[in-house]
Design a protein around this motif. Sequence first.
Motif, PDB file in Angstrom:
ATOM      1  N   GLU A   1     -52.051 -15.888 -16.374  1.00 18.26           N
ATOM      2  CA  GLU A   1     -51.874 -17.073 -16.994  1.00 18.26           C
ATOM      3  C   GLU A   1     -50.731 -17.902 -16.578  1.00 18.26           C
ATOM      4  O   GLU A   1     -50.745 -19.017 -16.982  1.00 18.26           O
ATOM      5  N   ALA A   2     -49.640 -17.533 -16.059  1.00 16.30           N
ATOM      6  CA  ALA A   2     -48.766 -18.240 -15.565  1.00 16.30           C
ATOM      7  C   ALA A   2     -49.008 -19.053 -14.560  1.00 16.30           C
ATOM      8  O   ALA A   2     -48.122 -20.076 -13.973  1.00 16.30           O
ATOM      9  N   GLY A   3     -50.003 -18.632 -13.746  1.00 20.12           N
ATOM     10  CA  GLY A   3     -50.519 -19.390 -12.649  1.00 20.12           C
ATOM     11  C   GLY A   3     -49.693 -19.089 -11.360  1.00 20.12           C
ATOM     12  O   GLY A   3     -49.598 -19.775 -10.469  1.00 20.12           O
ATOM     13  N   TYR A   4     -49.227 -17.801 -11.199  1.00 18.73           N
ATOM     14  CA  TYR A   4     -48.788 -17.319  -9.963  1.00 18.73           C
ATOM     15  C   TYR A   4     -49.768 -17.310  -8.984  1.00 18.73           C
ATOM     16  O   TYR A   4     -50.714 -16.796  -9.081  1.00 18.73           O
ATOM     17  N   GLY A   5     -49.358 -17.932  -7.690  1.00 18.10           N
ATOM     18  CA  GLY A   5     -50.211 -17.813  -6.441  1.00 18.10           C
ATOM     19  C   GLY A   5     -49.274 -17.494  -5.325  1.00 18.10           C
ATOM     20  O   GLY A   5     -48.406 -16.750  -5.310  1.00 18.10           O
ATOM     21  N   GLU A   6     -49.589 -18.305  -4.271  1.00 16.29           N
ATOM     22  CA  GLU A   6     -48.739 -17.946  -3.060  1.00 16.29           C
ATOM     23  C   GLU A   6     -47.268 -18.574  -3.228  1.00 16.29           C
ATOM     24  O   GLU A   6     -46.264 -18.086  -2.409  1.00 16.29           O
ATOM     25  N   GLY A   7     -47.399 -19.456  -3.973  1.00 17.78           N
ATOM     26  CA  GLY A   7     -45.766 -20.108  -4.167  1.00 17.78           C
ATOM     27  C   GLY A   7     -45.041 -19.369  -5.136  1.00 17.78           C
ATOM     28  O   GLY A   7     -45.399 -19.485  -6.385  1.00 17.78           O
ATOM     29  N   TYR A   8     -44.076 -18.413  -4.389  1.00 19.61           N
ATOM     30  CA  TYR A   8     -43.475 -17.504  -5.453  1.00 19.61           C
ATOM     31  C   TYR A   8     -41.920 -17.905  -5.202  1.00 19.61           C
ATOM     32  O   TYR A   8     -41.544 -17.662  -4.131  1.00 19.61           O
ATOM     33  N   ASN A   9     -41.215 -17.981  -6.156  1.00 20.90           N
ATOM     34  CA  ASN A   9     -39.886 -18.248  -6.314  1.00 20.90           C
ATOM     35  C   ASN A   9     -38.953 -17.442  -7.292  1.00 20.90           C
ATOM     36  O   ASN A   9     -38.382 -18.197  -8.363  1.00 20.90           O
ATOM     37  N   TYR A  10     -39.123 -16.284  -7.409  1.00 21.00           N
ATOM     38  CA  TYR A  10     -38.558 -15.509  -8.736  1.00 21.00           C
ATOM     39  C   TYR A  10     -36.995 -15.312  -8.402  1.00 21.00           C
ATOM     40  O   TYR A  10     -36.982 -14.652  -7.177  1.00 21.00           O
TER      41      TYR A  10
ATOM     42  N   MET B   1     -55.896 -23.115 -16.403  1.00 28.88           N
ATOM     43  CA  MET B   1     -55.586 -23.066 -15.153  1.00 28.88           C
ATOM     44  C   MET B   1     -54.736 -24.093 -14.862  1.00 28.88           C
ATOM     45  O   MET B   1     -54.529 -25.272 -15.232  1.00 28.88           O
ATOM     46  N   ALA B   2     -54.024 -23.622 -13.822  1.00 28.21           N
ATOM     47  CA  ALA B   2     -52.760 -24.739 -13.476  1.00 28.21           C
ATOM     48  C   ALA B   2     -53.529 -25.996 -13.000  1.00 28.21           C
ATOM     49  O   ALA B   2     -52.834 -27.123 -13.063  1.00 28.21           O
ATOM     50  N   THR B   3     -54.592 -25.879 -12.172  1.00 29.52           N
ATOM     51  CA  THR B   3     -55.389 -27.102 -11.586  1.00 29.52           C
ATOM     52  C   THR B   3     -55.788 -27.926 -12.624  1.00 29.52           C
ATOM     53  O   THR B   3     -56.169 -29.323 -12.601  1.00 29.52           O
ATOM     54  N   GLU B   4     -55.895 -27.412 -13.876  1.00 31.74           N
ATOM     55  CA  GLU B   4     -56.388 -28.403 -15.156  1.00 31.74           C
ATOM     56  C   GLU B   4     -55.152 -28.973 -16.098  1.00 31.74           C
ATOM     57  O   GLU B   4     -55.280 -30.079 -16.685  1.00 31.74           O
ATOM     58  N   LEU B   5     -53.887 -28.636 -15.754  1.00 32.50           N
ATOM     59  CA  LEU B   5     -52.683 -29.119 -16.395  1.00 32.50           C
ATOM     60  C   LEU B   5     -52.575 -30.502 -16.408  1.00 32.50           C
ATOM     61  O   LEU B   5     -52.327 -31.164 -17.494  1.00 32.50           O
TER      62      LEU B   5
ATOM     63  N   GLU C   1     -42.045 -29.402  -3.935  1.00 29.93           N
ATOM     64  CA  GLU C   1     -42.452 -28.980  -5.401  1.00 29.93           C
ATOM     65  C   GLU C   1     -43.667 -28.292  -5.352  1.00 29.93           C
ATOM     66  O   GLU C   1     -43.928 -27.494  -6.153  1.00 29.93           O
ATOM     67  N   VAL C   2     -44.623 -28.491  -4.256  1.00 27.89           N
ATOM     68  CA  VAL C   2     -45.829 -27.587  -4.505  1.00 27.89           C
ATOM     69  C   VAL C   2     -45.837 -26.529  -4.163  1.00 27.89           C
ATOM     70  O   VAL C   2     -46.587 -25.462  -4.433  1.00 27.89           O
ATOM     71  N   MET C   3     -44.774 -25.973  -3.830  1.00 27.03           N
ATOM     72  CA  MET C   3     -44.608 -24.350  -3.585  1.00 27.03           C
ATOM     73  C   MET C   3     -44.216 -23.894  -4.888  1.00 27.03           C
ATOM     74  O   MET C   3     -44.206 -22.581  -5.129  1.00 27.03           O
ATOM     75  N   GLU C   4     -43.940 -24.471  -5.854  1.00 23.42           N
ATOM     76  CA  GLU C   4     -43.430 -23.747  -7.045  1.00 23.42           C
ATOM     77  C   GLU C   4     -44.487 -23.757  -8.247  1.00 23.42           C
ATOM     78  O   GLU C   4     -45.559 -24.285  -7.996  1.00 23.42           O
ATOM     79  N   LEU C   5     -44.083 -23.098  -9.250  1.00 22.30           N
ATOM     80  CA  LEU C   5     -45.048 -22.817 -10.504  1.00 22.30           C
ATOM     81  C   LEU C   5     -45.207 -24.023 -11.157  1.00 22.30           C
ATOM     82  O   LEU C   5     -44.292 -24.750 -11.488  1.00 22.30           O
ATOM     83  N   LYS C   6     -46.634 -24.497 -11.057  1.00 20.24           N
ATOM     84  CA  LYS C   6     -47.071 -25.740 -11.711  1.00 20.24           C
ATOM     85  C   LYS C   6     -46.901 -25.923 -12.945  1.00 20.24           C
ATOM     86  O   LYS C   6     -46.919 -27.066 -13.558  1.00 20.24           O
ATOM     87  N   LYS C   7     -47.172 -24.767 -13.672  1.00 21.92           N
ATOM     88  CA  LYS C   7     -47.151 -24.891 -15.053  1.00 21.92           C
ATOM     89  C   LYS C   7     -45.535 -25.215 -15.840  1.00 21.92           C
ATOM     90  O   LYS C   7     -45.449 -25.339 -17.004  1.00 21.92           O
ATOM     91  N   TRP C   8     -44.766 -25.172 -14.811  1.00 24.10           N
ATOM     92  CA  TRP C   8     -43.166 -25.477 -15.347  1.00 24.10           C
ATOM     93  C   TRP C   8     -42.983 -27.043 -15.003  1.00 24.10           C
ATOM     94  O   TRP C   8     -41.740 -27.416 -15.190  1.00 24.10           O
ATOM     95  N   GLN C   9     -43.796 -27.801 -14.281  1.00 27.39           N
ATOM     96  CA  GLN C   9     -43.495 -28.873 -13.299  1.00 27.39           C
ATOM     97  C   GLN C   9     -43.933 -30.149 -14.472  1.00 27.39           C
ATOM     98  O   GLN C   9     -44.846 -30.084 -15.345  1.00 27.39           O
TER      99      GLN C   9
END
Length: 438
Positions: free
Chosen positions: A426-435, A350-354, A304-312
Amino acid sequence: MSSNSTEDDLCAPDDTLCRVREHQQAVIIVPTLLLFGSLVTILALILLRYCPERTRPRVTARQSYNPSSHRHTQRHRHSHSHSRHLQGIDAPPGLNPLEHEELPMSVQQVQQNVKPIPVALHQTSTERHLEAFSQVTALPVSFPIKPNNAVSLYRARMGSRDVVLSVLKETANSSEKQHFLGFASFVSGLGPHPFIPTLMGVISVQPPFTMVVEELQHRDLLGFLWKCRQDNSGLESPYEMTEQRIFTMARQVASALNYLHSQSCIHGNMGARSILVSSNLTAKLWGFGTAYRRTQNNSSGEVEVMELKKWQAPEVLARRGATQSSDVWSFGILLYEMATLGDAPFSELMATELLQHLQRGKHLRRPAACSNSLHAIIRSCCQWNPQQRPSTSGLIGQLQAGENSANGRTVLRAPEPINIERYIREAGYGEGYNYAVL
């Protein structure tokens, strides 16, 4: 005196060896030659009878693909029964010159001329003509973030159908090959569903390994939503989104998600980027990379840590593992994306604040022009307590009711076109990318 008597006189009465030598040609050599000739004749007849069939490609069931390093779950084994609906074929020579790419399949002859046969992930299938794929062109990446370097995507025609070829590059290492074939096996095991893209087959007999999936004209839902932001006034354009269409497409996705959950499978990557849209605006669920990795990984947290956090969901952010209820939370975020025509969720954070934001009882902001019924479903999906979220079957009923009463005339608009750089931030894209664009 007879000749026999003469030969007997040449040997002493008690000389057995002499008598054997005298009669060896008639008693030993001739019968031996006759026996050898008969065996050769029988062998030749057997070869003539069975050789032609050995030259034909043989089809084996998908279960023959069973690398020792792959851990197949009970759900996956149970889903093998669906593979009979798929079709497979040998790698067409016409693919060899391609540079290569990423997607699911095995090729078959033009659909009208081929009887259904089981997909073969580790063996050959039916013969394939050079012209099996035509009009092969590279599929442009519409979202410029960290492409998969192990595969190449192509658009092509297979008989009368538009398809997407996901081809593993020749430079792929053994781990990438194992992942490619394992993912193909996983997707084929899901079986057919009206709101999951059709897997045409998987070429795995010889390189280049290729997956073939039906092409959906409008590709990913996120890109479609962004096109809906354009001013199409006065034009008959398919790029229009109404609230009724949101309910319709969301119900289709919920149906696919409910089917996935019925097979004890968690999607784990729900979002507009993982939905594909056909020419008649049917929405189909894709983006199964996370679901497959979970079957190969003992630690769900590492997945899960690999995916976009704002959808988790909050429990996933807190590293407590994903559940079917976590998919329902992400489904609520998907509804928000649709209602805002592709805005990033929690864009002010920020994704870390969510996680702390959610712990304080905060929620997604209500989209402009969002009806009470649609907003109520979004809120129910995004409940902090997983037990308070609806099931996927319950969601389907709510969405059906909303579809029957929703406004199908007013077209949704956004104040401005999408700004890609701002969206990525704004979406929090980082190293974890799974488009999951096809």
